[in-house]
Design a protein around this motif. Structure first.
Motif, PDB file in Angstrom:
ATOM      1  N   ALA A   5       0.780  -1.127  -0.018  1.00 30.70           N
ATOM      2  CA  ALA A   5       0.116   0.157   0.165  1.00 30.70           C
ATOM      3  C   ALA A   5       0.797   1.486  -0.008  1.00 30.70           C
ATOM      4  O   ALA A   5       1.933   1.430   0.485  1.00 30.70           O
ATOM      5  CB  ALA A   5      -0.899   0.007   1.105  1.00 30.70           C
TER       6      ALA A   5
ATOM      7  N   TYR B 234      -6.011   3.330   4.656  1.00 28.82           N
ATOM      8  CA  TYR B 234      -4.766   2.914   3.938  1.00 28.82           C
ATOM      9  C   TYR B 234      -4.662   3.972   2.834  1.00 28.82           C
ATOM     10  O   TYR B 234      -5.589   4.575   2.463  1.00 28.82           O
ATOM     11  CB  TYR B 234      -4.686   1.569   3.374  1.00 28.82           C
ATOM     12  CG  TYR B 234      -4.836   0.370   4.326  1.00 28.82           C
ATOM     13  CD1 TYR B 234      -3.433  -0.104   4.965  1.00 28.82           C
ATOM     14  CD2 TYR B 234      -5.953  -0.127   4.625  1.00 28.82           C
ATOM     15  CE1 TYR B 234      -3.465  -1.140   5.686  1.00 28.82           C
ATOM     16  CE2 TYR B 234      -5.950  -1.290   5.583  1.00 28.82           C
ATOM     17  CZ  TYR B 234      -4.648  -1.751   6.227  1.00 28.82           C
ATOM     18  OH  TYR B 234      -4.510  -2.814   6.970  1.00 28.82           O
TER      19      TYR B 234
ATOM     20  N   ASP C 170      -3.988   1.165  -2.658  1.00 32.26           N
ATOM     21  CA  ASP C 170      -3.774  -0.048  -2.964  1.00 32.26           C
ATOM     22  C   ASP C 170      -2.325  -0.424  -3.491  1.00 32.26           C
ATOM     23  O   ASP C 170      -1.453  -1.200  -3.071  1.00 32.26           O
ATOM     24  CB  ASP C 170      -4.775  -1.112  -3.334  1.00 32.26           C
ATOM     25  CG  ASP C 170      -6.022  -1.273  -2.626  1.00 32.26           C
ATOM     26  OD1 ASP C 170      -5.874  -0.968  -1.326  1.00 32.26           O
ATOM     27  OD2 ASP C 170      -7.327  -1.228  -3.233  1.00 32.26           O
ATOM     28  N   ASN C 171      -2.242   0.185  -4.696  1.00 34.22           N
ATOM     29  CA  ASN C 171      -1.116  -0.033  -5.496  1.00 34.22           C
ATOM     30  C   ASN C 171       0.155   1.197  -5.183  1.00 34.22           C
ATOM     31  O   ASN C 171       0.097   2.011  -5.777  1.00 34.22           O
ATOM     32  CB  ASN C 171      -1.316  -0.283  -7.183  1.00 34.22           C
ATOM     33  CG  ASN C 171      -0.273  -0.306  -7.849  1.00 34.22           C
ATOM     34  OD1 ASN C 171       1.042  -0.828  -7.289  1.00 34.22           O
ATOM     35  ND2 ASN C 171      -0.268  -0.587  -9.124  1.00 34.22           N
TER      36      ASN C 171
ATOM     37  N   ALA D 102      -0.416  -7.027  -0.420  1.00 35.67           N
ATOM     38  CA  ALA D 102      -1.045  -6.125  -1.071  1.00 35.67           C
ATOM     39  C   ALA D 102      -2.399  -6.554  -1.851  1.00 35.67           C
ATOM     40  O   ALA D 102      -2.458  -7.545  -2.346  1.00 35.67           O
ATOM     41  CB  ALA D 102      -0.230  -5.456  -2.385  1.00 35.67           C
ATOM     42  N   TYR D 103      -3.510  -5.608  -1.694  1.00 32.57           N
ATOM     43  CA  TYR D 103      -4.958  -6.183  -2.180  1.00 32.57           C
ATOM     44  C   TYR D 103      -4.896  -5.996  -3.630  1.00 32.57           C
ATOM     45  O   TYR D 103      -5.319  -6.812  -4.141  1.00 32.57           O
ATOM     46  CB  TYR D 103      -5.673  -5.062  -1.636  1.00 32.57           C
ATOM     47  CG  TYR D 103      -7.274  -5.409  -2.154  1.00 32.57           C
ATOM     48  CD1 TYR D 103      -7.953  -6.409  -1.943  1.00 32.57           C
ATOM     49  CD2 TYR D 103      -7.856  -4.492  -3.177  1.00 32.57           C
ATOM     50  CE1 TYR D 103      -9.254  -6.811  -2.398  1.00 32.57           C
ATOM     51  CE2 TYR D 103      -8.993  -4.587  -3.555  1.00 32.57           C
ATOM     52  CZ  TYR D 103      -9.586  -5.733  -3.366  1.00 32.57           C
ATOM     53  OH  TYR D 103     -11.026  -5.835  -3.777  1.00 32.57           O
ATOM     54  N   ASP D 104      -4.331  -5.187  -4.223  1.00 40.93           N
ATOM     55  CA  ASP D 104      -4.403  -4.867  -5.694  1.00 40.93           C
ATOM     56  C   ASP D 104      -3.246  -3.982  -6.084  1.00 40.93           C
ATOM     57  O   ASP D 104      -3.207  -2.799  -5.892  1.00 40.93           O
ATOM     58  CB  ASP D 104      -5.554  -4.324  -6.027  1.00 40.93           C
ATOM     59  CG  ASP D 104      -6.124  -4.550  -7.518  1.00 40.93           C
ATOM     60  OD1 ASP D 104      -5.634  -5.540  -8.137  1.00 40.93           O
ATOM     61  OD2 ASP D 104      -6.937  -3.937  -8.171  1.00 40.93           O
TER      62      ASP D 104
END
Length: 643
Positions: A346, A506, A509-510, A617-619
C-alpha cells in the motif's frame, strides 16, 4: 528484491515459462476427496473433469515442490461478509499476475492482443463450471447482452471501462471457445482490469442465472422465486443471486479453486475443492492440493491471540506489526507455526482523508483550501509515530509511490511531511483563521471552534494510536482532533454520502506502479478514494449520481488519466505519472503518514510452498492470490481426514 509490476502485450502472447499452457497433460490422478462420488457415478472421473488443455503448473520451475492432496486449512476473518476473501485468495482469473507481477493466461488458454485494440480470448475446451456445466463463450455473451446491456439488471448500462475515447467497445462471439473485445482506440487498461483482486466478471454462469431472468424464465416460476426471495422485481432477484465476488450464494457455480459448502455465511464457513478446477501439476494431481478451507469469523481483537494459540494454518488478515512480538514469542516457545514478515504494497499504511465533498459548506470550504491540508500534514510528528508503532521500521512521509517503484520521487515523499508547527500555524493564519476560543482553539469563519472529526473503521489499533499522537501536535495548531470509531460499512456510507468530515484508511492499494500501470486511481474516478467520494460517483455512474469535480487539481488529474489512456508511448506515460504524483504531493488530498510497515504472516509448520518473502497488497496481488494458494499443501496431508 521484489520485481515491480509490469506487463506488455508481447509478454501476454508468449508462452508463460511457469505455466506450460500447451504442454501435454500428464495422466490425471483421482482425488480421494471425491472418490466416493466418482464410484457412485455422481461425478465423472478426474480425467473427464479437467479441460482438454488444462493449465499445467511447473512447480519445480517456480522453486516449489510437488504436493499431495488433502487436509483442512484454517484461517480467520473478522466479518461474515469476508467470505469473499475466498475469491481474492483463490485468484482464478481470465489473466492474472504471477508472483513476479507479470500477466499470464489463467482461466484462458491464451489471448491474442493486437495494438491494444483487439483482444481475442481463447477458452480452454472442456472447461466446466463447478457444477459440471460447460464454460463457453455463451457465458460471456450472457454477461454482455443480458446483464451489462439490460436496462433492468444494469440501469447505468455497460461499465465505464468499456468506453474508450468516448466510444463503446464491441464484443463478439465467433464460436463456443472464442470471445473478442474490440475498440477503435487502444485500451491498455483492459488486461490489468481482468487481473484485479476484484475484477469485472465479464462472464456469468448463464445456465444457472437464466432461471432468474425475464428473457428466459417461465413467468409463473419466476414470480414464485421473486415472492420467495421477498424482492420487488425479477432484476432485483437476479442481482441477488448473482454474486461472483461476494461468494455468498452457494448455489451459483464458480471457477474458483474452492466452492462454498456452508450455505449462507455463518460464523464457521467451509469451502471444499472444486472438482472441475482447471489447474493440475506436472504429476497429474489436480489442484488445489488442500481439500477444505475453514474460514471462521472472530472478533478483530482475537486474531493474534488465536494465531498465537495455533488455531490457524495461514493468517495475515487481522494481524498488524504490533502483533509481531507476541507471535514471535509464541513461535520460540514451541508454537507450531512460523511468522514471516512480508513487505506492504500500500502507498501508505495510514492516511487521513479530508472529505472535499463534506456536506457542511463552512468546513468544506476550509478543507478545500490547500493551505489547510498542508498545515495538517506539517502538524504530524511522523518520527514519533514510526518509533511508537513500528520501532522506526516504516518509511516516514506523504502518500506517493513506494521507494522500490521506478516512479518514486523523494521530493514527493517529503513534500509537506516534515514536522513544522511554525509553518503550519503560519498557513492557518494566512487563511484568516486567527480568532481563537478562550481555550486556544481556532475558530471557523462562522465562529464555531475548529474541532476536526476523523472517523475510523474501528478495526486497526495502529490507526487509533497514530491519531492519539496527532491529537497532541494538532492541538498546538489550535485544532482539536476528535476520533470517532465506527463500523467499516457505516464509515464508508457516511463518507460516500458526504456526512463524514474526514476518514482514516490505507493509502492507494498499488504503491508499486510503473509507467505501464493505469493511473486512473489517482484521479477522481471512484468513490472509494475518501477525499472525493461524490466526484468518483459522478464518474462511475456517468453523471447519474454525485457531482462533477469543481477544483483545478482534480480536473487536471482526470485529464492526465485520459491522456495516459490515449498514448502508448512509455516516456509520455512516465511524464504523466510524474505530474499526477506531484499534484498529489503538493495538494495533500490524502495525507499519508507512514508506509512500508512489515506485515506478519503466520504459517503452520506443516504447510508447504508458502513464500517466506512476499508483498502483502490487495491490488495488484490479491493478498495471497498471486502466490497461488491452491499450490500450498500440508506435508502430512495423507494423515488428515478432510471429510
Amino acid at each position: 528484491m521484489h520485481k515491480l509490476i509490469s506487463w506488455t502485450a508481447a509478454a501476454i502472447l508468449c508462452a508463460a515459462p511457469l505455466f506450460a499452457q500447451h504442454a501435454t497433460a500428464p495422466p490425471v490422478q483421482e482425488s480421494s476427496f471425491w472418490a466416493a462420488e466418482v464410484t457412485k457415478g455422481d461425478l465423472p472421473p478426474a480425467a473427464e473433469r479437467i479441460p482438454l488443455e488444462p493449465l499445467v503448473v511447473d512447480l519445480e520451475a517456480k522453486g516449489r515442490t510437488l504436493g499431495i492432496q488433502g487436509g483442512t486449512l484454517r484461517t480467520l476473518v473478522t466479518r461474515t461478509k469476508d467470505i469473499r476473501q475466498m475469491v481474492i485468495y483463490g485468484y482464478a482469473r481470465l489473466v492474472g499476475y504471477d508472483e513476479n507481477y507479470d500477466l499470464k493466461p489463467d482461466i484462458l488458454r491464451d489471448i491474442t492482443v493486437e495494438n491494444d485494440m483487439r483482444f481475442t480470448l481463447h477458452l480452454r475446451r472442456g472447461h466446466r463450471w463447478s457444477d459440471g456445466a460447460p464454460f463457453t463463450s455463451a457465458d460471456f455473451k450472457y454477461w454482455w447482452e443480458s446483464i451489462a446491456n439490460n436496462r433492468f439488471v444494469t440501469p447505468s448500462g455497460p461499465p465505464e471501462w468499456m468506453i474508450v475515447s468516448g466510444e463503446m467497445g464491441k464484443v463478439t462471439f465467433p464460436d463456443a471457445y472464442t470471445v473478442v473485445f474490440e475498440w477503435s482506440s487502444p485500451n491498455s487498461k483492459f488486461l490489468p482490469l481482468l487481473a484485479q483482486a476484484s475484477p469485472p466478471f465479464i462472464y456469468r454462469p448463464a445456465h444457472y442465472l437464466k432461471q432468474f431472468h425475464a428473457d428466459f424464465a417461465d413467468p409463473e416460476e419466476l414470480q414464485e422465486e421473486i415472492d420467495y426471495a421477498r424482492v420487488k422485481s425479477w432484476a432485483a432477484l437476479h442481482n441477488k443471486r448473482d454474486n461472483m465476488y461476494k461468494f455468498d450464494n452457494p448455489d451459483q457455480p464458480t471457477l474458483q479453486p474452492w466452492l462454498n459448502a456452508s450455505g449462507r455465511p455463518t460464523s464457521r464457513n467451509l469451502f471444499v475443492r472444486n472438482p472441475y478446477f482447471h489447474r493440475i501439476d506436472m504429476a497429474g494431481t489436480q489442484l488445489p492440493y488442500i481439500d477444505v478451507v475453514q474460514m471462521t469469523v472472530v472478533g478483530g481483537g482475537l486474531v493474534a491471540a488465536k494465531a498465537n494459540a495455533g488455531e490457524v494454518d495461514l493468517q495475515a488478515r487481522g494481524l498488524s506489526f504490533r502483533d509481531v512480538a507476541i507471535l514471535k514469542k509464541g513461535e520460540e516457545e514451541g508454537g507450531n507455526y512460523r511468522t514471516f514478515l512480508w513487505g506492504n504494497g500500500a502507498a501508505s499504511q495510514i492516511a487521513i482523508y479530508p472529505n472535499l465533498n463534506f456536506a457542511d459548506p463552512v468546513w468544506r470550504d476550509v478543507m478545500r483550501d490547500v493551505r489547510f491540508r498542508r498545515a495538517l500534514s506539517l502538524g504530524i510528528d511522523r518520527r514519533m509515530i514510526n518509533r511508537a508503532l513500528y520501532f522506526g521500521l516504516a518509511h516516514e512521509g506523504g502518500m506517493t509511490a513506494l521507494p522500490s517503484s521506478p516512479l518514486f520521487d523523494p521530493n514527493d515523499l517529503s513534500a509537506w511531511s516534515d514536522l513544522d508547527l511554525d509553518m503550519a500555524n503560519q498557513l492557518l493564519d494566512e487563511m484568516g483563521l486567527t480568532e481563537r476560543t478562550p481555550n486556544g482553539l481556532r475558530k471557523l469563519p462562522d465562529g464555531r471552534p475548529m474541532e476536526f472529526v476523523v472517523e475510523t473503521a474501528g478495526e486497526r489499533q495502529e490507526e487509533e494510536n497514530a491519531l492519539s499522537i496527532i491529537t497532541d501536535t494538532w492541538r498546538d495548531l489550535g485544532i482539536r482532533l476528535i476520533m470517532r470509531p465506527l463500523d467499516r460499512d457505516i464509515l464508508r456510507n457516511r463518507i460516500y454520502a458526504g456526512r463524514s468530515m474526514a476518514g482514516v484508511w490505507y493509502g492507494w492499494d498499488n504503491g508499486l506502479p510503473t509507467a505501464a500501470t493505469s493511473p486512473a486511481y489517482l484521479a477522481p474516478t471512484a468513490q472509494e478514494f475518501f477525499a472525493w467520494p461524490m466526484w468518483g460517483q459522478y464518474y462511475q455512474t456517468k453523471g447519474q449520481a454525485g457531482e462533477p469535480p469543481d477544483m483545478p487539481g482534480p480536473k487536471r488529474l482526470l485529464q492526465l488519466s485520459y491522456d495516459w489512456s490515449e498514448t502508448g508511448d512509455a516516456t509520455a506515460r512516465a511524464r504523466i505519472w510524474d505530474e499526477m504524483l506531484d499534484i498529489h504531493a503538493q495538494e495533500q488530498f490524502g495525507i499519508g503518514i507512514l508506509s512500508g510497515a512489515p506485515q506478519p504472516v503466520v504459517v503452520s509448520r506443516r504447510l508447504r510452498n508458502v513464500p517466506e518473502h512476499g508483498i502483502w497488497a490487495y491490488d495488484p496481488g490479491a493478498h495471497f492470490g498471486i502466490h497461488h494458494i491452491d499450490e500450498f499443501y500440508f506435508d502430512d496431508a495423507f494423515m488428515q481426514v478432510s471429510r
